[in-house]
Scaffold this motif. Structure first.
Motif, PDB file in Angstrom:
ATOM      1  N   LEU A  24       4.796 -15.693  59.268  1.00 57.61           N
ATOM      2  CA  LEU A  24       5.169 -15.426  57.642  1.00 57.61           C
ATOM      3  C   LEU A  24       5.187 -18.188  57.688  1.00 57.61           C
ATOM      4  CD1 LEU A  24       5.508 -14.975  54.727  1.00 57.61           C
ATOM      5  CD2 LEU A  24       7.769 -15.060  55.617  1.00 57.61           C
ATOM      6  N   LEU A  25       6.220 -18.246  58.881  1.00 62.86           N
ATOM      7  CA  LEU A  25       5.899 -19.698  58.716  1.00 62.86           C
ATOM      8  C   LEU A  25       4.966 -20.111  59.255  1.00 62.86           C
ATOM      9  CD1 LEU A  25       8.742 -19.548  60.324  1.00 62.86           C
ATOM     10  CD2 LEU A  25       8.482 -20.466  58.078  1.00 62.86           C
ATOM     11  N   ILE A  26       3.775 -19.341  60.113  1.00 64.75           N
ATOM     12  CA  ILE A  26       2.207 -19.712  60.620  1.00 64.75           C
ATOM     13  C   ILE A  26       1.805 -18.727  59.166  1.00 64.75           C
ATOM     14  CG2 ILE A  26       0.150 -19.013  61.575  1.00 64.75           C
ATOM     15  CD1 ILE A  26       2.212 -17.905  64.003  1.00 64.75           C
ATOM     16  N   ALA A  31      -1.343 -23.461  55.472  1.00 64.84           N
ATOM     17  CA  ALA A  31      -1.137 -23.541  53.448  1.00 64.84           C
ATOM     18  C   ALA A  31      -0.832 -25.062  52.977  1.00 64.84           C
ATOM     19  CB  ALA A  31      -0.509 -22.925  53.003  1.00 64.84           C
ATOM     20  N   SER A  32       0.319 -25.474  53.785  1.00 61.40           N
ATOM     21  CA  SER A  32       0.784 -26.096  53.336  1.00 61.40           C
ATOM     22  C   SER A  32       0.168 -27.392  54.259  1.00 61.40           C
ATOM     23  CB  SER A  32       1.980 -26.621  54.673  1.00 61.40           C
ATOM     24  OG  SER A  32       2.865 -27.996  54.416  1.00 61.40           O
ATOM     25  N   TRP A  33      -0.445 -27.405  55.556  1.00 62.91           N
ATOM     26  CA  TRP A  33      -1.996 -27.848  55.604  1.00 62.91           C
ATOM     27  C   TRP A  33      -3.030 -28.371  54.994  1.00 62.91           C
ATOM     28  CZ3 TRP A  33      -0.456 -32.243  58.375  1.00 62.91           C
ATOM     29  CH2 TRP A  33       0.493 -32.142  59.510  1.00 62.91           C
ATOM     30  N   ALA A  34      -3.743 -27.370  54.156  1.00 65.10           N
ATOM     31  CA  ALA A  34      -4.423 -27.115  53.424  1.00 65.10           C
ATOM     32  C   ALA A  34      -4.612 -28.130  52.093  1.00 65.10           C
ATOM     33  CB  ALA A  34      -4.910 -25.789  53.268  1.00 65.10           C
ATOM     34  N   ILE A  35      -3.153 -27.797  51.829  1.00 64.92           N
ATOM     35  CA  ILE A  35      -2.306 -28.575  50.913  1.00 64.92           C
ATOM     36  C   ILE A  35      -2.855 -30.037  50.680  1.00 64.92           C
ATOM     37  CG2 ILE A  35      -0.752 -28.656  48.763  1.00 64.92           C
ATOM     38  CD1 ILE A  35      -0.348 -26.509  49.039  1.00 64.92           C
ATOM     39  N   SER A 127       4.551 -28.194  43.621  1.00 66.61           N
ATOM     40  CA  SER A 127       5.242 -27.403  44.186  1.00 66.61           C
ATOM     41  C   SER A 127       5.820 -26.387  44.752  1.00 66.61           C
ATOM     42  CB  SER A 127       5.186 -26.999  42.711  1.00 66.61           C
ATOM     43  OG  SER A 127       4.205 -25.794  42.402  1.00 66.61           O
ATOM     44  N   THR A 128       4.034 -26.057  45.151  1.00 66.78           N
ATOM     45  CA  THR A 128       3.689 -24.956  46.854  1.00 66.78           C
ATOM     46  C   THR A 128       4.484 -26.540  48.408  1.00 66.78           C
ATOM     47  OG1 THR A 128       2.405 -24.145  45.480  1.00 66.78           O
ATOM     48  CG2 THR A 128       2.519 -23.876  48.080  1.00 66.78           C
ATOM     49  N   LEU A 129       4.505 -27.561  47.743  1.00 68.66           N
ATOM     50  CA  LEU A 129       4.722 -28.272  49.035  1.00 68.66           C
ATOM     51  C   LEU A 129       5.598 -27.644  49.027  1.00 68.66           C
ATOM     52  CD1 LEU A 129       1.950 -30.820  49.653  1.00 68.66           C
ATOM     53  CD2 LEU A 129       2.213 -29.119  50.926  1.00 68.66           C
ATOM     54  N   ALA A 130       6.917 -28.432  47.985  1.00 75.17           N
ATOM     55  CA  ALA A 130       8.248 -28.615  47.931  1.00 75.17           C
ATOM     56  C   ALA A 130       8.914 -27.064  48.471  1.00 75.17           C
ATOM     57  CB  ALA A 130       8.595 -29.459  46.234  1.00 75.17           C
ATOM     58  N   THR A 131       8.082 -26.086  48.035  1.00 75.18           N
ATOM     59  CA  THR A 131       8.750 -24.634  48.066  1.00 75.18           C
ATOM     60  C   THR A 131       8.888 -24.376  49.272  1.00 75.18           C
ATOM     61  OG1 THR A 131       7.760 -24.472  45.706  1.00 75.18           O
ATOM     62  CG2 THR A 131       8.336 -22.549  47.218  1.00 75.18           C
ATOM     63  N   ILE A 132       7.835 -24.970  50.600  1.00 75.22           N
ATOM     64  CA  ILE A 132       7.520 -24.782  51.367  1.00 75.22           C
ATOM     65  C   ILE A 132       8.416 -25.381  53.255  1.00 75.22           C
ATOM     66  CG2 ILE A 132       5.580 -26.046  53.511  1.00 75.22           C
ATOM     67  CD1 ILE A 132       3.529 -24.150  51.791  1.00 75.22           C
ATOM     68  N   GLY A 133       8.652 -27.027  52.261  1.00 69.73           N
ATOM     69  CA  GLY A 133       9.443 -27.727  52.716  1.00 69.73           C
ATOM     70  C   GLY A 133      11.250 -27.716  52.744  1.00 69.73           C
ATOM     71  N   SER A 134      10.826 -26.414  51.494  1.00 68.47           N
ATOM     72  CA  SER A 134      12.912 -26.524  51.243  1.00 68.47           C
ATOM     73  C   SER A 134      13.266 -24.805  51.780  1.00 68.47           C
ATOM     74  CB  SER A 134      13.552 -26.577  50.228  1.00 68.47           C
ATOM     75  OG  SER A 134      12.064 -25.502  49.501  1.00 68.47           O
ATOM     76  N   PHE A 182       8.326 -26.808  62.050  1.00 70.46           N
ATOM     77  CA  PHE A 182       7.012 -27.312  62.758  1.00 70.46           C
ATOM     78  C   PHE A 182       6.207 -27.331  60.631  1.00 70.46           C
ATOM     79  CE2 PHE A 182       2.680 -26.113  63.114  1.00 70.46           C
ATOM     80  CZ  PHE A 182       2.090 -27.564  63.791  1.00 70.46           C
ATOM     81  N   ALA A 183       6.857 -26.553  60.239  1.00 69.16           N
ATOM     82  CA  ALA A 183       5.731 -26.180  59.125  1.00 69.16           C
ATOM     83  C   ALA A 183       6.772 -27.075  57.497  1.00 69.16           C
ATOM     84  CB  ALA A 183       6.227 -24.140  58.710  1.00 69.16           C
ATOM     85  N   ALA A 184       7.902 -27.091  57.765  1.00 68.98           N
ATOM     86  CA  ALA A 184       8.446 -27.454  56.870  1.00 68.98           C
ATOM     87  C   ALA A 184       8.604 -29.279  56.580  1.00 68.98           C
ATOM     88  CB  ALA A 184       9.870 -27.593  56.579  1.00 68.98           C
ATOM     89  N   ILE A 185       8.651 -29.714  58.187  1.00 68.18           N
ATOM     90  CA  ILE A 185       8.955 -31.588  57.932  1.00 68.18           C
ATOM     91  C   ILE A 185       7.065 -32.375  57.321  1.00 68.18           C
ATOM     92  CG2 ILE A 185       9.384 -33.086  60.082  1.00 68.18           C
ATOM     93  CD1 ILE A 185      10.907 -32.126  61.314  1.00 68.18           C
ATOM     94  N   PRO A 186       6.395 -32.348  57.874  1.00 70.11           N
ATOM     95  CA  PRO A 186       4.959 -32.274  57.345  1.00 70.11           C
ATOM     96  C   PRO A 186       5.162 -31.746  55.602  1.00 70.11           C
ATOM     97  CG  PRO A 186       4.171 -31.092  59.050  1.00 70.11           C
ATOM     98  CD  PRO A 186       5.739 -30.664  58.637  1.00 70.11           C
ATOM     99  N   ALA A 187       5.528 -30.563  54.887  1.00 64.02           N
ATOM    100  CA  ALA A 187       5.183 -30.807  53.903  1.00 64.02           C
ATOM    101  C   ALA A 187       6.419 -30.804  53.103  1.00 64.02           C
ATOM    102  CB  ALA A 187       5.616 -28.883  54.148  1.00 64.02           C
ATOM    103  N   VAL A 188       7.435 -31.654  53.684  1.00 64.29           N
ATOM    104  CA  VAL A 188       8.093 -32.648  53.495  1.00 64.29           C
ATOM    105  C   VAL A 188       8.156 -34.272  53.401  1.00 64.29           C
ATOM    106  CG1 VAL A 188      10.214 -33.504  53.229  1.00 64.29           C
ATOM    107  CG2 VAL A 188      10.198 -31.486  53.559  1.00 64.29           C
ATOM    108  N   ILE A 189       7.323 -34.321  54.187  1.00 65.75           N
ATOM    109  CA  ILE A 189       6.561 -35.680  54.081  1.00 65.75           C
ATOM    110  C   ILE A 189       5.883 -35.979  53.293  1.00 65.75           C
ATOM    111  CG2 ILE A 189       6.059 -37.524  55.155  1.00 65.75           C
ATOM    112  CD1 ILE A 189       7.382 -36.651  57.584  1.00 65.75           C
TER     113      ILE A 189
END
Length: 282
Positions: A24-26, A31-35, A127-134, A182-189
């Protein structure tokens, strides 16, 4: 190497729940990097288009000419906001009986609607980035807690517990936390950076609405002046016209009063004449 296992082998030997959390995290990270990459291109294109439009808008040229050059084309961003407002202004200006304030309000409403649509387009997927990051750190923490719980349950079945026995299972669990970070930090930034860029575009659109409405008002006043006497009366025309109407009303009232006075004089003359005739007959 941990307990004779490499770091790549540990996820494969984890429990089913921990492996499910890792998958799930992968997926969230991909998805985060694609966005992130798609949103970066979208915002860069929007910023470049806004810069080009601002160069034309603030160059001091005629807004009507700028509108004609943009009309009919497919535009986004600030150019679309300007075209929407100027089109509404031009359409309503051709109708009779609309005051300048009504024209400006309608133009601002049209520009505001276009601005909201543009903001929604730029904010899409943020909003997807925010959800992944949080949520990713907590999902990874859940996998870690579950893995440690499983490790201690297995530890209770052995007679002699050593660090080498429990270390691989704990390491497997901690990998879930690492993957969550690893999934959250890039999404939040990325979310914070892109939200700030969308805010910059939004503030530029607000400034465009204020200045564009003022320019449209001036443009309408200039055309009204040309239709009246070809001289620049500007916004003062709105104040002169009521004064002219009041002067005409006063002149009409004076003329009516003068007519009433003359009628009264004629009636008095007729009354005196009738009295004289009546007296002479007696």
């Amino acid at each position: 190497m941990i307990g004779g296992h490499s770091s790549l082998e540990l996820p494969l030997q984890a429990s089913f729940i921990v492996q499910l959390v890792m998958l799930l995290l992968i997926g969230a990270s991909v998805a985060s990097w694609a966005i992130i990459f798609s949103k970066r291109k979208l915002l860069n294109d929007a910023r470049q288009a806004a810069d080009r439009f601002e160069d034309d808008f603030w160059s001091g040229g005629d807004l009507a000419a700028l509108y004609k050059s943009l009309e009919g084309g497919k535009h986004t961003g600030m150019a679309d906001i300007f075209v929407s407002g100027f089109r509404e202004f031009s359409r309503l200006r051709a109708q009779l009986g609309l005051a300048g304030a009504q024209l400006l309000d309608a133009s601002r409403r049209s520009m505001k609607i276009a601005q909201l649509k543009e903001t929604d387009r730029l904010e899409q997927s943020l909003s997807t980035l925010a959800t992944i990051g949080s949520t990713s750190p907590y999902v990874g923490l859940f996998g870690t807690v579950w893995g440690i719980l499983t490790a201690f349950q297995a530890l209770g079945n052995v007679q002699q517990a050593t660090l080498a026995t429990v270390a691989p299972a704990i390491a497997e669990a901690l990998i879930a936390t690492a993957m969550g970070l690893f999934a959250a930090i890039p999404a939040v930034i990325a979310y914070n950076r892109y939200a700030d860029q969308v805010g910059d575009v939004d503030r530029g659109a607000e400034l465009l609405q204020l200045h564009g409405a003022d320019e449209g008002h001036d443009h309408a006043d200039q055309e009204a002046d040309q239709r009246d006497d070809g001289q620049g009366l500007g916004a003062g025309l709105l104040h002169v016209q009521p004064q002219v109407d009041h002067a005409e009303a006063r002149a009409a009232a004076q003329q009516g009063a003068e007519g009433d006075r003359r009628l009264a004089e004629e009636a008095e003359k007729l009354r005196r004449l009738a009295d004289a005739v009546h007296g002479g007959g007696a």
